[in-house]
Write a protein that holds these residues in place. Structure first.
Motif, PDB file in Angstrom:
ATOM      1  N   SER A  61      42.942 -14.440  -8.972  1.00 54.81           N
ATOM      2  CA  SER A  61      43.936 -14.275  -7.906  1.00 54.81           C
ATOM      3  C   SER A  61      45.245 -14.970  -8.255  1.00 54.81           C
ATOM      4  O   SER A  61      46.150 -15.064  -7.421  1.00 54.81           O
ATOM      5  N   GLY A  62      45.358 -15.462  -9.482  1.00 56.77           N
ATOM      6  CA  GLY A  62      46.546 -16.196  -9.901  1.00 56.77           C
ATOM      7  C   GLY A  62      47.449 -15.397 -10.814  1.00 56.77           C
ATOM      8  O   GLY A  62      47.318 -14.176 -10.953  1.00 56.77           O
ATOM      9  N   ILE A  63      48.372 -16.105 -11.445  1.00 59.06           N
ATOM     10  CA  ILE A  63      49.358 -15.496 -12.345  1.00 59.06           C
ATOM     11  C   ILE A  63      49.387 -16.309 -13.636  1.00 59.06           C
ATOM     12  O   ILE A  63      49.341 -17.545 -13.608  1.00 59.06           O
ATOM     13  N   LEU A  64      49.496 -15.633 -14.755  1.00 61.41           N
ATOM     14  CA  LEU A  64      49.745 -16.300 -16.026  1.00 61.41           C
ATOM     15  C   LEU A  64      51.261 -16.355 -16.215  1.00 61.41           C
ATOM     16  O   LEU A  64      51.915 -15.315 -16.353  1.00 61.41           O
ATOM     17  N   ARG A  65      51.801 -17.566 -16.231  1.00 60.37           N
ATOM     18  CA  ARG A  65      53.246 -17.747 -16.357  1.00 60.37           C
ATOM     19  C   ARG A  65      53.567 -18.201 -17.777  1.00 60.37           C
ATOM     20  O   ARG A  65      53.130 -19.259 -18.214  1.00 60.37           O
ATOM     21  N   LEU A  66      54.345 -17.402 -18.492  1.00 54.70           N
ATOM     22  CA  LEU A  66      54.655 -17.706 -19.879  1.00 54.70           C
ATOM     23  C   LEU A  66      55.630 -18.867 -20.003  1.00 54.70           C
ATOM     24  O   LEU A  66      55.563 -19.637 -20.971  1.00 54.70           O
ATOM     25  N   SER A  67      56.545 -19.010 -19.054  1.00 51.17           N
ATOM     26  CA  SER A  67      57.506 -20.118 -19.097  1.00 51.17           C
ATOM     27  C   SER A  67      57.786 -20.599 -17.686  1.00 51.17           C
ATOM     28  O   SER A  67      57.541 -19.884 -16.702  1.00 51.17           O
TER      29      SER A  67
ATOM     30  N   ARG B 198      47.976 -10.337 -13.656  1.00 49.79           N
ATOM     31  CA  ARG B 198      49.387 -10.500 -13.334  1.00 49.79           C
ATOM     32  C   ARG B 198      50.000 -11.521 -14.280  1.00 49.79           C
ATOM     33  O   ARG B 198      49.350 -12.501 -14.670  1.00 49.79           O
ATOM     34  N   PHE B 199      51.259 -11.307 -14.632  1.00 49.75           N
ATOM     35  CA  PHE B 199      51.965 -12.278 -15.468  1.00 49.75           C
ATOM     36  C   PHE B 199      53.407 -12.385 -15.016  1.00 49.75           C
ATOM     37  O   PHE B 199      53.957 -11.492 -14.357  1.00 49.75           O
ATOM     38  N   SER B 200      54.016 -13.503 -15.383  1.00 54.33           N
ATOM     39  CA  SER B 200      55.436 -13.724 -15.144  1.00 54.33           C
ATOM     40  C   SER B 200      56.062 -14.230 -16.429  1.00 54.33           C
ATOM     41  O   SER B 200      55.554 -15.174 -17.040  1.00 54.33           O
ATOM     42  N   VAL B 201      57.136 -13.596 -16.860  1.00 54.73           N
ATOM     43  CA  VAL B 201      57.797 -14.003 -18.090  1.00 54.73           C
ATOM     44  C   VAL B 201      58.583 -15.280 -17.891  1.00 54.73           C
ATOM     45  O   VAL B 201      58.482 -16.221 -18.680  1.00 54.73           O
ATOM     46  N   SER B 202      59.377 -15.367 -16.829  1.00 53.38           N
ATOM     47  CA  SER B 202      60.196 -16.570 -16.639  1.00 53.38           C
ATOM     48  C   SER B 202      60.369 -16.883 -15.163  1.00 53.38           C
ATOM     49  O   SER B 202      60.432 -15.994 -14.314  1.00 53.38           O
ATOM     50  N   LYS B 203      60.434 -18.176 -14.885  1.00 52.81           N
ATOM     51  CA  LYS B 203      60.804 -18.661 -13.557  1.00 52.81           C
ATOM     52  C   LYS B 203      61.604 -19.939 -13.757  1.00 52.81           C
ATOM     53  O   LYS B 203      61.142 -20.858 -14.437  1.00 52.81           O
ATOM     54  N   SER B 204      62.797 -19.972 -13.223  1.00 51.18           N
ATOM     55  CA  SER B 204      63.688 -21.115 -13.428  1.00 51.18           C
ATOM     56  C   SER B 204      64.356 -21.478 -12.110  1.00 51.18           C
ATOM     57  O   SER B 204      64.950 -20.633 -11.454  1.00 51.18           O
ATOM     58  N   GLN B 205      64.249 -22.727 -11.746  1.00 48.42           N
ATOM     59  CA  GLN B 205      64.881 -23.184 -10.511  1.00 48.42           C
ATOM     60  C   GLN B 205      66.406 -23.237 -10.638  1.00 48.42           C
ATOM     61  O   GLN B 205      67.118 -23.241  -9.639  1.00 48.42           O
ATOM     62  N   THR B 206      66.892 -23.266 -11.875  1.00 50.72           N
ATOM     63  CA  THR B 206      68.344 -23.329 -12.085  1.00 50.72           C
ATOM     64  C   THR B 206      68.927 -22.000 -12.549  1.00 50.72           C
ATOM     65  O   THR B 206      70.148 -21.854 -12.650  1.00 50.72           O
ATOM     66  N   ASN B 207      68.045 -21.021 -12.845  1.00 53.88           N
ATOM     67  CA  ASN B 207      68.462 -19.706 -13.337  1.00 53.88           C
ATOM     68  C   ASN B 207      69.138 -19.757 -14.693  1.00 53.88           C
ATOM     69  O   ASN B 207      69.815 -18.805 -15.102  1.00 53.88           O
ATOM     70  N   ASN B 208      68.977 -20.857 -15.430  1.00 55.35           N
ATOM     71  CA  ASN B 208      69.673 -21.016 -16.704  1.00 55.35           C
ATOM     72  C   ASN B 208      68.778 -20.834 -17.921  1.00 55.35           C
ATOM     73  O   ASN B 208      69.266 -20.809 -19.047  1.00 55.35           O
ATOM     74  N   ASN B 209      67.478 -20.749 -17.724  1.00 54.63           N
ATOM     75  CA  ASN B 209      66.617 -20.665 -18.904  1.00 54.63           C
ATOM     76  C   ASN B 209      66.673 -19.271 -19.532  1.00 54.63           C
ATOM     77  O   ASN B 209      66.911 -18.262 -18.861  1.00 54.63           O
ATOM     78  N   LEU B 210      66.473 -19.239 -20.850  1.00 48.62           N
ATOM     79  CA  LEU B 210      66.523 -17.991 -21.609  1.00 48.62           C
ATOM     80  C   LEU B 210      65.153 -17.730 -22.212  1.00 48.62           C
ATOM     81  O   LEU B 210      64.601 -18.576 -22.915  1.00 48.62           O
ATOM     82  N   VAL B 211      64.608 -16.540 -21.955  1.00 45.37           N
ATOM     83  CA  VAL B 211      63.284 -16.179 -22.462  1.00 45.37           C
ATOM     84  C   VAL B 211      63.398 -14.848 -23.194  1.00 45.37           C
ATOM     85  O   VAL B 211      63.930 -13.872 -22.664  1.00 45.37           O
TER      86      VAL B 211
ATOM     87  N   ILE C 254      59.165  -9.730 -14.794  1.00 42.76           N
ATOM     88  CA  ILE C 254      59.895  -9.970 -16.031  1.00 42.76           C
ATOM     89  C   ILE C 254      60.800 -11.193 -15.864  1.00 42.76           C
ATOM     90  O   ILE C 254      60.826 -12.082 -16.719  1.00 42.76           O
ATOM     91  N   ALA C 255      61.525 -11.254 -14.750  1.00 41.79           N
ATOM     92  CA  ALA C 255      62.385 -12.415 -14.485  1.00 41.79           C
ATOM     93  C   ALA C 255      62.360 -12.703 -12.998  1.00 41.79           C
ATOM     94  O   ALA C 255      63.110 -12.090 -12.227  1.00 41.79           O
ATOM     95  N   GLU C 256      61.484 -13.623 -12.577  1.00 38.49           N
ATOM     96  CA  GLU C 256      61.534 -14.072 -11.182  1.00 38.49           C
ATOM     97  C   GLU C 256      62.855 -14.793 -10.950  1.00 38.49           C
ATOM     98  O   GLU C 256      63.554 -14.557  -9.977  1.00 38.49           O
ATOM     99  N   GLN C 257      63.145 -15.718 -11.850  1.00 32.39           N
ATOM    100  CA  GLN C 257      64.437 -16.403 -11.889  1.00 32.39           C
ATOM    101  C   GLN C 257      64.716 -16.720 -13.351  1.00 32.39           C
ATOM    102  O   GLN C 257      63.806 -16.867 -14.146  1.00 32.39           O
ATOM    103  N   GLY C 258      65.965 -16.818 -13.706  1.00 33.00           N
ATOM    104  CA  GLY C 258      66.311 -17.053 -15.101  1.00 33.00           C
ATOM    105  C   GLY C 258      66.671 -15.754 -15.797  1.00 33.00           C
ATOM    106  O   GLY C 258      66.883 -14.720 -15.159  1.00 33.00           O
ATOM    107  N   ASN C 259      66.739 -15.811 -17.105  1.00 31.88           N
ATOM    108  CA  ASN C 259      67.176 -14.660 -17.897  1.00 31.88           C
ATOM    109  C   ASN C 259      66.099 -14.301 -18.905  1.00 31.88           C
ATOM    110  O   ASN C 259      65.716 -15.134 -19.732  1.00 31.88           O
TER     111      ASN C 259
END
Length: 298
Positions: free
Chosen positions: A208-214, A234-247, A267-272
């Motif tokens: 019931s969870g997510i695999l978060r790559l970053s 389910r997976f998430s490529v990126s999540k960033s509280q500042t929206n500045n990370n690059l993946v 693909i991008a919850e937050q960030g790039n």
């Protein structure tokens, strides 16, 4: 006559070395510390060992079809795995020195819920061998090893929210990786530690969870073969509280998305985030969100 005698002696000597290269071998399944599991080569024939191998100058072979369990601390000089070995919680394999080796041959399976201590120089996973990382509520440590392109690491038992660390040894050059955690009830955050899969990467189950790559970190992940998401994973490529990370995810062959989970992946919850696919993109069910609408860019 002299040449024939030398040849005979040479062949005999070679045979003796080959026979003695495995001083201990298994004859059936059981615990490592069960002496009935083992035979010992005495220089001329195999005999009941009467003990179990541990310590210097002891070369060990786990035969094909046999399954052994380790629930204690075992020190080995040389181990050749053709069958299956399970290092249970509380168990530990320690290699004697830098000249010791642990080789996992084709069709062998090494399950680990304990500790396997070695280096990339003396632990080797050959083509067709499988390593199963069986930790549920702790990260565990993947052994440092040399991984053949056609070897496989399978992540199987995580059940709660965890974050990968440097101590987990995720930043190795793996062959194939299969993520299969049907009991995961939270998110596993790889935290950009996984960076190099030379073969295929499959996310088969995330419970019931997510695999978060970053997570709030930059990441370049190279996948030499296919990247596949299946079942209800389910997976998430990126999540960033500042929206500045690059993946940046680079897929050498196909991106195959077959997860039927209606909650979807990101693909991008937050960030790039960017995904480069050298092969084809195949999707026949499920949902992929390119961004969350709250600052994500893909």
């Amino acid at each position: 006559m002299k040449i024939l005698l030398q040849l005979t002696l040479s062949l005999f000597f070679t045979f003796q070395l080959n026979a003695q290269s495995f001083q201990y071998r298994t004859i059936h399944s059981g615990k490592w510390t069960d002496s009935s599991v083992w035979q010992l080569y005495n220089g001329t024939q195999w005999i009941p060992a009467g003990n179990f191998p541990t310590g210097p100058n002891q070369q060990v072979r786990i035969s094909k079809g046999d399954t052994l369990q380790i629930d204690a601390v075992v020190v080995i000089d040389s181990l050749n795995l053709y069958g299956k070995l399970s290092v249970l919680s509380g168990g530990k394999i320690s290699l004697l020195n830098s000249n010791s080796y642990f080789k996992n041959f084709a069709e062998s399976v090494l399950e680990n819920s304990g500790i396997i201590s070695g280096t990339t120089q003396n632990i080797r996973f050959d083509s067709g061998s499988v390593y199963v990382h069986k930790f549920s509520s702790t990260e565990g440590i993947i052994p440092l090893a040399s991984w053949d392109l056609n070897s496989t690491i399978r992540i199987s038992d995580y059940s709660t929210t965890l974050t990968a660390t440097d101590a987990g040894n995720w930043n190795q050059s793996f062959g194939n990786l299969k993520w299969d955690t049907p009991n995961l009830a939270g998110d596993f955050i790889l935290n950009s530690k996984l960076q190099n899969i030379r073969g295929n990467m499959e996310i088969a189950n995330t419970g019931s969870g997510i695999l978060r790559l970053s997570w709030n970190t930059n990441l370049t992940l190279n996948i030499g073969g296919n990247f596949q998401v299946s079942n209800l994973a389910r997976f998430s490529v990126s999540k960033s509280q500042t929206n500045n990370n690059l993946v940046d995810i680079r897929i050498g062959k196909d991106f195959i998305f077959m997860s039927a989970n209606p909650l979807g992946s990101w693909i991008a919850e937050q960030g790039n985030s960017s995904i480069r696919i050298d092969g084809s993109f195949l999707m026949n069910s499920g949902l992929i969100n390119l961004n969350s609408g709250s600052g994500g860019t893909s």
